[in-house]
Every structure is written in structure tokens, then in C-alpha cells.
Design a protein around this motif. Structure first.
Motif, PDB file in Angstrom:
ATOM      1  N   PRO A   1       0.761  -1.111   0.027  1.00  0.00           N
ATOM      2  CA  PRO A   1      -0.093  -0.061   0.083  1.00  0.00           C
ATOM      3  C   PRO A   1       0.785   1.390  -0.045  1.00  0.00           C
ATOM      4  CG  PRO A   1      -0.712  -1.564   1.553  1.00  0.00           C
ATOM      5  CD  PRO A   1       0.566  -1.910   1.152  1.00  0.00           C
ATOM      6  N   VAL A   2       0.349   2.241  -0.746  1.00  0.00           N
ATOM      7  CA  VAL A   2       1.123   3.496  -0.978  1.00  0.00           C
ATOM      8  C   VAL A   2       0.179   4.691  -0.505  1.00  0.00           C
ATOM      9  CG1 VAL A   2       2.249   4.967  -2.377  1.00  0.00           C
ATOM     10  CG2 VAL A   2       2.438   2.448  -2.652  1.00  0.00           C
ATOM     11  N   SER A   3       0.667   5.705   0.214  1.00  0.00           N
ATOM     12  CA  SER A   3      -0.065   7.050   0.411  1.00  0.00           C
ATOM     13  C   SER A   3       0.869   8.038  -0.211  1.00  0.00           C
ATOM     14  CB  SER A   3       0.114   7.124   2.032  1.00  0.00           C
ATOM     15  OG  SER A   3      -0.527   8.276   2.409  1.00  0.00           O
ATOM     16  N   LEU A   4      -0.053   9.024  -0.865  1.00  0.00           N
ATOM     17  CA  LEU A   4       0.622  10.171  -1.621  1.00  0.00           C
ATOM     18  C   LEU A   4      -0.012  11.438  -1.095  1.00  0.00           C
ATOM     19  CD1 LEU A   4       0.675   9.088  -5.503  1.00  0.00           C
ATOM     20  CD2 LEU A   4       2.552   9.494  -4.154  1.00  0.00           C
ATOM     21  N   LYS A   5       0.836  12.381  -0.787  1.00  0.00           N
ATOM     22  CA  LYS A   5       0.384  13.417  -0.289  1.00  0.00           C
ATOM     23  C   LYS A   5       0.964  14.734  -0.973  1.00  0.00           C
ATOM     24  CE  LYS A   5       0.272  16.314   4.025  1.00  0.00           C
ATOM     25  NZ  LYS A   5       0.944  16.611   5.383  1.00  0.00           N
ATOM     26  N   ASP A   6       0.111  15.504  -1.378  1.00  0.00           N
ATOM     27  CA  ASP A   6       0.331  16.698  -2.351  1.00  0.00           C
ATOM     28  C   ASP A   6       0.838  17.759  -1.409  1.00  0.00           C
ATOM     29  OD1 ASP A   6       0.679  18.692  -4.080  1.00  0.00           O
ATOM     30  OD2 ASP A   6      -1.365  18.580  -4.686  1.00  0.00           O
ATOM     31  N   LEU A   7       2.306  18.085  -1.801  1.00  0.00           N
ATOM     32  CA  LEU A   7       2.934  19.338  -1.105  1.00  0.00           C
ATOM     33  C   LEU A   7       3.044  20.471  -1.547  1.00  0.00           C
ATOM     34  CD1 LEU A   7       6.285  17.162   0.174  1.00  0.00           C
ATOM     35  CD2 LEU A   7       4.000  17.535   1.420  1.00  0.00           C
ATOM     36  N   GLY A   8       2.518  20.657  -2.784  1.00  0.00           N
ATOM     37  CA  GLY A   8       2.332  21.659  -3.644  1.00  0.00           C
ATOM     38  C   GLY A   8       3.462  21.841  -4.585  1.00  0.00           C
ATOM     39  N   ALA A   9       3.392  22.879  -5.516  1.00  0.00           N
ATOM     40  CA  ALA A   9       4.241  23.167  -6.422  1.00  0.00           C
ATOM     41  C   ALA A   9       5.037  21.964  -7.121  1.00  0.00           C
ATOM     42  CB  ALA A   9       5.683  23.982  -5.779  1.00  0.00           C
ATOM     43  N   GLY A  10       4.334  21.229  -7.352  1.00  0.00           N
ATOM     44  CA  GLY A  10       4.364  19.916  -8.293  1.00  0.00           C
ATOM     45  C   GLY A  10       5.107  18.815  -7.371  1.00  0.00           C
ATOM     46  N   VAL A  11       5.312  18.966  -6.102  1.00  0.00           N
ATOM     47  CA  VAL A  11       5.924  17.922  -5.187  1.00  0.00           C
ATOM     48  C   VAL A  11       4.962  17.183  -4.568  1.00  0.00           C
ATOM     49  CG1 VAL A  11       7.544  17.796  -3.496  1.00  0.00           C
ATOM     50  CG2 VAL A  11       8.026  19.350  -5.065  1.00  0.00           C
ATOM     51  N   LYS A  12       5.185  15.823  -4.548  1.00  0.00           N
ATOM     52  CA  LYS A  12       4.361  14.839  -3.680  1.00  0.00           C
ATOM     53  C   LYS A  12       5.131  14.145  -2.814  1.00  0.00           C
ATOM     54  CE  LYS A  12       0.395  14.228  -7.018  1.00  0.00           C
ATOM     55  NZ  LYS A  12      -0.368  15.344  -6.458  1.00  0.00           N
ATOM     56  N   SER A  13       4.676  13.904  -1.544  1.00  0.00           N
ATOM     57  CA  SER A  13       5.155  12.955  -0.490  1.00  0.00           C
ATOM     58  C   SER A  13       4.751  11.236  -0.902  1.00  0.00           C
ATOM     59  CB  SER A  13       5.014  13.495   0.731  1.00  0.00           C
ATOM     60  OG  SER A  13       5.608  12.333   1.499  1.00  0.00           O
ATOM     61  N   CYS A  14       5.598  10.431  -0.622  1.00  0.00           N
ATOM     62  CA  CYS A  14       4.939   9.113  -1.100  1.00  0.00           C
ATOM     63  C   CYS A  14       5.652   8.349   0.328  1.00  0.00           C
ATOM     64  CB  CYS A  14       5.562   8.544  -2.035  1.00  0.00           C
ATOM     65  SG  CYS A  14       5.011   6.648  -2.458  1.00  0.00           S
ATOM     66  N   VAL A  15       4.650   7.568   0.970  1.00  0.00           N
ATOM     67  CA  VAL A  15       4.966   6.578   2.289  1.00  0.00           C
ATOM     68  C   VAL A  15       4.522   5.070   1.893  1.00  0.00           C
ATOM     69  CG1 VAL A  15       4.598   6.180   4.549  1.00  0.00           C
ATOM     70  CG2 VAL A  15       4.863   8.571   3.518  1.00  0.00           C
ATOM     71  N   PHE A  16       5.407   4.226   1.932  1.00  0.00           N
ATOM     72  CA  PHE A  16       4.962   2.910   1.757  1.00  0.00           C
ATOM     73  C   PHE A  16       5.508   2.165   2.867  1.00  0.00           C
ATOM     74  CE2 PHE A  16       8.733   3.434  -0.281  1.00  0.00           C
ATOM     75  CZ  PHE A  16       9.700   2.058   0.122  1.00  0.00           C
ATOM     76  N   ASN A  17       5.180   0.966   3.278  1.00  0.00           N
ATOM     77  CA  ASN A  17       5.333   0.221   4.834  1.00  0.00           C
ATOM     78  C   ASN A  17       5.291  -1.227   4.249  1.00  0.00           C
ATOM     79  OD1 ASN A  17       5.807  -1.335   6.936  1.00  0.00           O
ATOM     80  ND2 ASN A  17       4.697   0.485   8.085  1.00  0.00           N
ATOM     81  N   PRO A  18       6.296  -1.848   3.675  1.00  0.00           N
ATOM     82  CA  PRO A  18       6.076  -3.293   3.222  1.00  0.00           C
ATOM     83  C   PRO A  18       6.548  -4.248   4.369  1.00  0.00           C
ATOM     84  CG  PRO A  18       8.484  -2.483   2.734  1.00  0.00           C
ATOM     85  CD  PRO A  18       7.620  -1.219   3.393  1.00  0.00           C
TER      86      PRO A  18
END
Length: 104
Positions: free
Chosen positions: A69-86
Motif C-alpha cells: 500500500p502507498v500513501s501520496l500527499k500533495d506538498l504543492g508546487a508539483g511535489v508529492k510525498s510518498c509513504v510505503f510500509n512493506p
């Protein structure tokens, strides 16, 4: 007459997407691993998709393997944060697409 138009992806260059962070350099099983995806130089659009796919010993995707599972968060200005937990240790393919196109 009825015509249908579709986006041609004009101005999109997915090879200009930049990714970085500890989540890509030193990921750990059973931990939140974070990295950023910067699309600001890749052209117009905001469509980012990420899949984390388990690989076998030969580096091939495992058929019917459990995707992480992947979580994406919009940080603005075309940048996103991605978090995953295998759940398990092993090798994974991080498949990132921008506006439907593979990044490098």
C-alpha cells in the motif's frame, strides 16, 4: 457531427520527474518509508501514480505478488510525498508514473 478529443500529453516529459529520499535509498520492512516525487519540471499535469511490487530473486515481478500500500500527499508546487510500509524484507520495484507515462 460529433467529435471527441483526448489529451495528447503535449508538453509532458516524465523523464524530468525527480525522486529522492531515504525511502528509496534505505527502505526498511515494517517501517514507514518516505520519499518525494518532484514533477515541477516535467510539464503540466498532476497525475502521479506509484506501485510498489515485490520482486523474486532474479529481479522479476512476482506473479500475483502482494503490492505494498502507498500513501501520496500533495506538498504543492508539483511535489508529492510518498509513504510505503512493506510487510516483508526483500526487493521491490517502485513503479512511478506521471500522467500515465513511466518516469526514469
Amino acid at each position: 457531427a460529433v467529435v471527441s478529443t483526448q489529451s495528447t500529453g503535449a508538453g509532458i516529459d516524465a523523464s524530468k520527474v525527480k525522486c529522492g529520499g531515504d525511502g528509496l535509498k534505505n527502505p526498511k520492512a515494517k517501517h514507514d518509508n518516505q520519499f518525494t516525487i518532484d514533477t515541477s519540471a516535467a510539464g503540466p499535469g498532476d497525475d502521479v501514480s506509484v506501485e510498489i511490487i515485490p520482486l523474486d530473486k532474479n529481479g522479476n515481478p512476482i506473479p500475483n505478488g502482494k503490492k505494498v500500500p502507498v500513501s501520496l500527499k500533495d506538498l504543492g508546487a508539483g511535489v508529492k510525498s510518498c509513504v510505503f510500509n512493506p510487510d516483508e524484507e526483500g526487493d521491490y520495484l517502485v513503479d512511478i508514473k506521471f500522467c500515465g507515462k513511466n518516469t526514469k
